[in-house]
Scaffold this active site. Structure first.
Site, short mmCIF file in Angstrom:
data_model
loop_
_atom_site.label_atom_id
_atom_site.label_comp_id
_atom_site.label_asym_id
_atom_site.label_seq_id
_atom_site.Cartn_x
_atom_site.Cartn_y
_atom_site.Cartn_z
N ASN A 35 34.25 45.16 41.84
CA ASN A 35 33.67 43.77 41.62
C ASN A 35 34.51 42.84 42.43
O ASN A 35 35.71 42.28 41.86
CB ASN A 35 33.44 43.43 40.16
N CYS A 61 31.50 34.70 40.26
CA CYS A 61 30.83 35.66 40.93
C CYS A 61 29.57 35.24 41.85
O CYS A 61 28.97 35.79 42.71
CB CYS A 61 30.23 36.79 40.06
N HIS A 69 25.26 41.01 43.85
CA HIS A 69 26.41 40.68 43.46
C HIS A 69 26.99 42.19 42.98
O HIS A 69 26.03 42.82 42.15
CB HIS A 69 26.73 39.77 42.37
N1 ACO Z 1 38.13 53.31 29.85
C1 ACO Z 1 37.77 54.12 28.75
N2 ACO Z 1 37.15 53.59 27.86
C2 ACO Z 1 36.95 52.01 27.93
C3 ACO Z 1 37.11 51.45 28.98
C4 ACO Z 1 38.08 51.97 29.92
N3 ACO Z 1 38.26 51.33 31.17
N4 ACO Z 1 36.94 50.17 28.88
C5 ACO Z 1 36.43 50.20 27.66
N5 ACO Z 1 36.37 51.38 26.97
C6 ACO Z 1 35.75 51.98 25.89
C7 ACO Z 1 35.45 50.65 24.81
O1 ACO Z 1 36.78 50.36 23.99
C8 ACO Z 1 34.29 51.09 23.85
O2 ACO Z 1 35.02 52.20 22.81
P1 ACO Z 1 34.40 52.09 21.55
O3 ACO Z 1 32.92 52.47 21.63
O4 ACO Z 1 35.34 52.96 20.70
O5 ACO Z 1 34.63 50.67 20.97
C9 ACO Z 1 33.57 52.02 24.79
O6 ACO Z 1 34.34 52.16 26.06
C10 ACO Z 1 32.40 51.18 25.04
O7 ACO Z 1 32.55 49.99 25.85
P2 ACO Z 1 31.64 48.94 26.14
O8 ACO Z 1 32.17 47.50 26.29
O9 ACO Z 1 30.25 49.04 25.08
O10 ACO Z 1 30.85 49.76 27.56
P3 ACO Z 1 29.91 49.18 28.41
O11 ACO Z 1 28.94 50.79 28.62
O12 ACO Z 1 28.93 48.09 28.16
O13 ACO Z 1 30.67 49.06 29.78
C11 ACO Z 1 31.46 47.30 31.11
C12 ACO Z 1 31.54 48.02 29.91
C13 ACO Z 1 31.51 48.01 32.49
C14 ACO Z 1 32.45 46.26 31.21
C15 ACO Z 1 29.95 46.76 31.19
O14 ACO Z 1 29.73 45.99 29.99
C16 ACO Z 1 29.78 45.72 32.37
O15 ACO Z 1 29.43 45.98 33.42
N6 ACO Z 1 29.42 44.41 31.90
C17 ACO Z 1 29.13 43.55 32.86
C18 ACO Z 1 30.24 42.85 33.56
C19 ACO Z 1 29.85 41.73 34.78
O16 ACO Z 1 28.32 41.91 35.14
N7 ACO Z 1 30.35 40.99 35.08
C20 ACO Z 1 29.58 40.04 36.11
C21 ACO Z 1 30.33 39.02 36.51
S1 ACO Z 1 32.20 39.12 36.40
C22 ACO Z 1 32.60 37.53 36.98
O17 ACO Z 1 31.98 36.50 36.86
C23 ACO Z 1 34.14 37.43 37.24
#
Ligand code: ACO
Length: 325
Positions: A282, A113, A252
């Site tokens: 993304n 990214c 990004h």
């Molecule tokens: N739909 C419904 N529920 C979901 C989904 C989905 N698509 N995905 C995860 N959940 C659930 C999980 O299982 C979890 O359930 P649990 O509490 O029962 O275990 C709950 O939602 C919360 O999951 P988290 O992973 O804690 O959710 P979070 O608020 O952290 O959001 C996300 C997840 C969107 C991935 C976030 O953490 C994020 O944006 N992270 C950074 C990603 C990023 O910046 N990437 C950058 C680089 S990418 C690259 O380099 C290729």
């Protein structure tokens, strides 16, 4: 003093749009969850015959047209991607052939990214040192091809697309480090010990397969906010500008919550953020140039503006650049 000036920008998106509801029809997820946690409403997904190279070529053509230049005017192509058409040759060489450029240097940069920030910095170095005069810097991806479509934690986050800019070396005379047009400063970082938080579980030298993207989202989120705030502070200090002088931030586009948290830490008002994550999701290395081209097309970017580019991605890699148009 030689500087790299931004001459034009362009982008390309596959016509097929996939909404959150469409994903929710086949995955255990919902439009509400995706919008609330990420800000994403839809993404573009490449169809048959569309590849990283075809999207990159379309974006490059648009950037050349915006700059009023021809393919023959280009003597360097740097393409950032984590989803190349082939393991080799570099996708940049496919773009070179498709555009009909001369036998100029053309290569890919892999920093996921942050790839566009890395590519822009490498191109800037080559322009300023006199190795090239006009560069196409491209970020292009087809992440849909490395997603595990059964994994709701990653499948909903990514999209396909490409963005490009044209950089031109120009003698700007005797200027202070924060005066005048061009790339004022860039800073890049990597920290390889976090490999397992964000990676693809395949590759030619390990599994001989392409593999799928794997991410521990919560941990990546935490690192992203800390690393980005640090590099943004560093780049602003290095260029000798004040935060309130920045006209626009082109970040990004991973998650609206990361964008807003980073802007808050820097003390930047949210209206200075370019946001396309709602429409594009993304798109990895393509997301920064796609967002820049969108801001330019809708008139938010003006000549003389001070723009802050920033990204963080797999590796981890992260970086930022300050550019005056
Ligand atoms: N739909 C419904 N529920 C979901 C989904 C989905 N698509 N995905 C995860 N959940 C659930 C999980 O299982 C979890 O359930 P649990 O509490 O029962 O275990 C709950 O939602 C919360 O999951 P988290 O992973 O804690 O959710 P979070 O608020 O952290 O959001 C996300 C997840 C969107 C991935 C976030 O953490 C994020 O944006 N992270 C950074 C990603 C990023 O910046 N990437 C950058 C680089 S990418 C690259 O380099 C290729």
């Amino acid at each position: 003093m030689i500087r790299s000036l931004v001459r034009g920008a362009g982008s390309a998106l596959p016509p097929r749009i996939v909404t959150n509801d469409e994903l929710a029809a086949r995955l255990d997820t919902s439009n509400e969850w995706i919008v609330e946690r990420t800000g994403i409403h839809q993404r573009h997904i490449a169809g048959e015959g569309e590849t990283t190279a075809t999207l990159a070529t379309d974006a490059a053509r648009a950037a050349l047209a915006d700059a009023g230049l021809e393919p023959g005017d280009i003597d360097l192509i740097v393409l950032a991607t984590a989803t190349p058409d082939n393991t080799f040759p570099a996708t940049a060489t496919k773009v070179q052939a498709a555009l009909g450029c001369g036998p100029c240097a053309a290569f890919d940069v892999a920093a996921v990214c942050s790839g566009f920030l890395y590519a822009m910095s490498v191109a800037d170095g080559m322009l300023v040192s006199g190795q090239a005069r006009r560069a196409l810097v491209i970020g292009a991806e087809t992440f849909s091809r490395i997603l595990d479509w059964e994994d709701r934690t990653t499948a909903v986050l990514f999209g396909d697309g490409a963005g490009a800019i044209v950089l031109e070396a120009q003698d700007v005379g005797d200027l202070g480090r924060n005066e005048g047009p061009g790339i004022l400063t860039s800073q890049l970082h990597a920290d390889g010990k976090h490999h397992d938080l964000l990676y693809v579980d395949g590759g030619p030298s390990t599994t001989q397969t392409v593999g799928h993207l794997r991410m521990k989202g919560r941990e990546v989120f935490r690192h992203a906010v800390v690393n980005l705030a640090q590099v943004l502070g560093d780049v602003v200090a290095k260029a000798g500008v004040r935060v309130d002088e920045i006209d626009l931030v082109v970040p990004h586009q991973a998650n609206i919550r990361i964008l807003e948290a980073t802007a808050r830490k820097l003390g930047l008002p949210p209206e200075k953020l370019v946001v396309t994550v709602d429409r594009h999701a993304n798109t990895s290395a393509a997301s920064v140039p796609l967002a820049f081209a969108a801001a330019r097309a809708d008139g938010r970017v003006k000549q003389g503006d001070l723009i802050l580019f920033e990204a963080m991605g797999g590796g981890f890699t992260w970086g930022a650049s300050l550019v005056r148009l």
